[in-house]
Enzyme design. Structure first.
Site, PDB file in Angstrom:
ATOM      1  N   ASP A  17       0.829  -1.202   0.000  1.00 57.74           N
ATOM      2  CA  ASP A  17       0.000   0.000   0.000  1.00 57.74           C
ATOM      3  C   ASP A  17       0.868   1.259   0.000  1.00 57.74           C
ATOM      4  O   ASP A  17       0.531   2.272  -0.614  1.00 57.74           O
ATOM      5  CB  ASP A  17      -0.911  -0.019   1.230  1.00 57.74           C
ATOM      6  CG  ASP A  17      -2.073   0.949   1.131  1.00 57.74           C
ATOM      7  OD1 ASP A  17      -2.190   1.637   0.104  1.00 57.74           O
ATOM      8  OD2 ASP A  17      -2.865   1.026   2.083  1.00 57.74           O
ATOM      9  N   HIS A 206      -7.827   0.270   9.847  1.00 52.62           N
ATOM     10  CA  HIS A 206      -6.887   0.838   8.871  1.00 52.62           C
ATOM     11  C   HIS A 206      -7.191   2.330   8.749  1.00 52.62           C
ATOM     12  O   HIS A 206      -8.219   2.720   8.197  1.00 52.62           O
ATOM     13  CB  HIS A 206      -7.091   0.123   7.528  1.00 52.62           C
ATOM     14  CG  HIS A 206      -6.177   0.577   6.436  1.00 52.62           C
ATOM     15  ND1 HIS A 206      -5.300  -0.284   5.808  1.00 52.62           N
ATOM     16  CD2 HIS A 206      -6.010   1.766   5.828  1.00 52.62           C
ATOM     17  CE1 HIS A 206      -4.633   0.366   4.862  1.00 52.62           C
ATOM     18  NE2 HIS A 206      -5.053   1.626   4.868  1.00 52.62           N
ATOM     19  N   CYS A 239      -4.009   7.057  -1.837  1.00 51.04           N
ATOM     20  CA  CYS A 239      -4.932   6.385  -2.753  1.00 51.04           C
ATOM     21  C   CYS A 239      -5.237   7.292  -3.938  1.00 51.04           C
ATOM     22  O   CYS A 239      -5.746   8.401  -3.759  1.00 51.04           O
ATOM     23  CB  CYS A 239      -6.232   6.017  -2.038  1.00 51.04           C
ATOM     24  SG  CYS A 239      -7.417   5.169  -3.113  1.00 51.04           S
ATOM     25  N   ASN A 248      -0.805   6.346   4.950  1.00 49.29           N
ATOM     26  CA  ASN A 248      -1.292   5.604   6.108  1.00 49.29           C
ATOM     27  C   ASN A 248      -0.617   6.124   7.371  1.00 49.29           C
ATOM     28  O   ASN A 248       0.431   6.764   7.327  1.00 49.29           O
ATOM     29  CB  ASN A 248      -0.950   4.122   5.942  1.00 49.29           C
ATOM     30  CG  ASN A 248      -1.593   3.512   4.720  1.00 49.29           C
ATOM     31  OD1 ASN A 248      -2.755   3.166   4.717  1.00 49.29           O
ATOM     32  ND2 ASN A 248      -0.811   3.385   3.649  1.00 49.29           N
TER      33      ASN A 248
END
Length: 300
Positions: A17, A206, A239, A248
């Site tokens: 990610d 998350h 994203c 994150n």
């Protein structure tokens, strides 16, 4: 008095990610070193890579090599968005696979060109085959709090999507604040409901740190009984289908908070910072997380 878990599991998502949307090409050897360094820090669950089309995500073109060359330490996930991805994951002997769907139709259509219901229909046989073959399946639920196109998401819609995944036999639900808009009350309420309804399923939180509320949201989720969190070393990630979303929450900052609360993770913060230092020269932006800054200042 707060009731908090004694132990917490960190699922490191940096190699997948964190790097998948990185504009600067990161070489296979540098990814492998990043993974090894994170494992040496005590991280035993990690998203390694993603089996997606190199046309759309060129950073993940080396997925097969990454899986095959990484040391199997604990549970190592690969992301598989469809049947082809799952097939490739199994061919590389991955024993833990993550699938994903957005609660929001608008987000899902921009991400994988399917509505949420269409995505679930397509994933049903994929999950069935993976479970039949003894593969651990993790379901990643995007836009569980807010959507960049539809706004606030109804909690019942999140719960219903999770029910469908559980009925398909998944082992874990990773529930995401994809654009980092959740507040601690919303975090506590949603994760309390999830823990109550799915007591036998692994529940993972998350959080993205867009508005610098991820740590507060994690603390609220801890109070709701959550003891699994996705984090990314160096706060890497973002994203492309969620305008304004930043990386994150940083692994080193979360582990530091948990350490200060006496919660055991088995992870060495300084060694995470060493891993971050190693990957920092290979990404296109400076890394400025709290614990990494302290690490750099103390090693000048």
């Amino acid at each position: 008095m707060f009731i908090l878990p004694k132990n917490v599991t960190i699922i490191e998502v940096g190699p997948r990610d964190g790097l998948q949307n990185e504009k600067k090409h990161v070489a296979e050897k540098d990814k492998l070193q990043f993974i090894r360094s994170l494992q040496e820090a005590g991280i035993h669950e990690m998203e390694l890579t993603s089996f997606v089309s190199p046309k759309w995500v060129p950073q993940m073109a080396d997925a097969k090599a990454i899986v095959e060359k990484s040391e199997r330490v604990g549970r190592q996930f690969v992301l598989a968005p469809n049947a082809k991805g799952a097939e490739l994951a199994q061919e590389s002997n991955a024993n833990s696979v993550a699938v994903f769907v957005g609660v929001s139709d608008s987000f899902n259509e921009r991400n994988i060109n399917r509505s949420t219901d269409e995505s679930m229909d397509a994933l049903d046989p994929v999950i069935a085959k993976l479970k039949n073959d003894g593969v651990f399946v993790r379901a990643c639920i995007s836009t569980a709090f807010y959507c960049p196109y539809e706004g606030k998401i109804k909690q019942e819609d999140v719960l219903e999507l999770c029910r469908k995944f559980v009925s398909m036999g998944v082992d874990e639900l990773s529930v995401a604040d994809t654009i980092g808009m959740a507040n601690p009350v919303e975090s506590y309420e949603l994760f309390s409901s999830l823990k109550k309804e799915f007591p036998t399923i692994l529940i993972t939180a998350h959080f993205h740190d867009t508005r610098k509320m991820a740590i507060a949201n994690i603390f609220a989720a801890l109070q709701a009984g959550v003891d699994r969190f996705d984090t990314s070393a160096g706060g890497l990630g973002g994203c492309p289908f969620a305008p304004g979303a930043t990386g994150n929450v940083a692994t080193e900052d979360v582990v530091n908070m948990l350490d200060s609360l006496g919660i055991i993770t088995g992870i060495d913060v300084e060694k995470v910072c060493i891993a971050v230092d190693g990957i920092s020269e290979h990404v296109s932006h400076p890394i400025e997380t709290g614990m990494y800054r302290l690490y750099k200042n103390s090693n000048r």
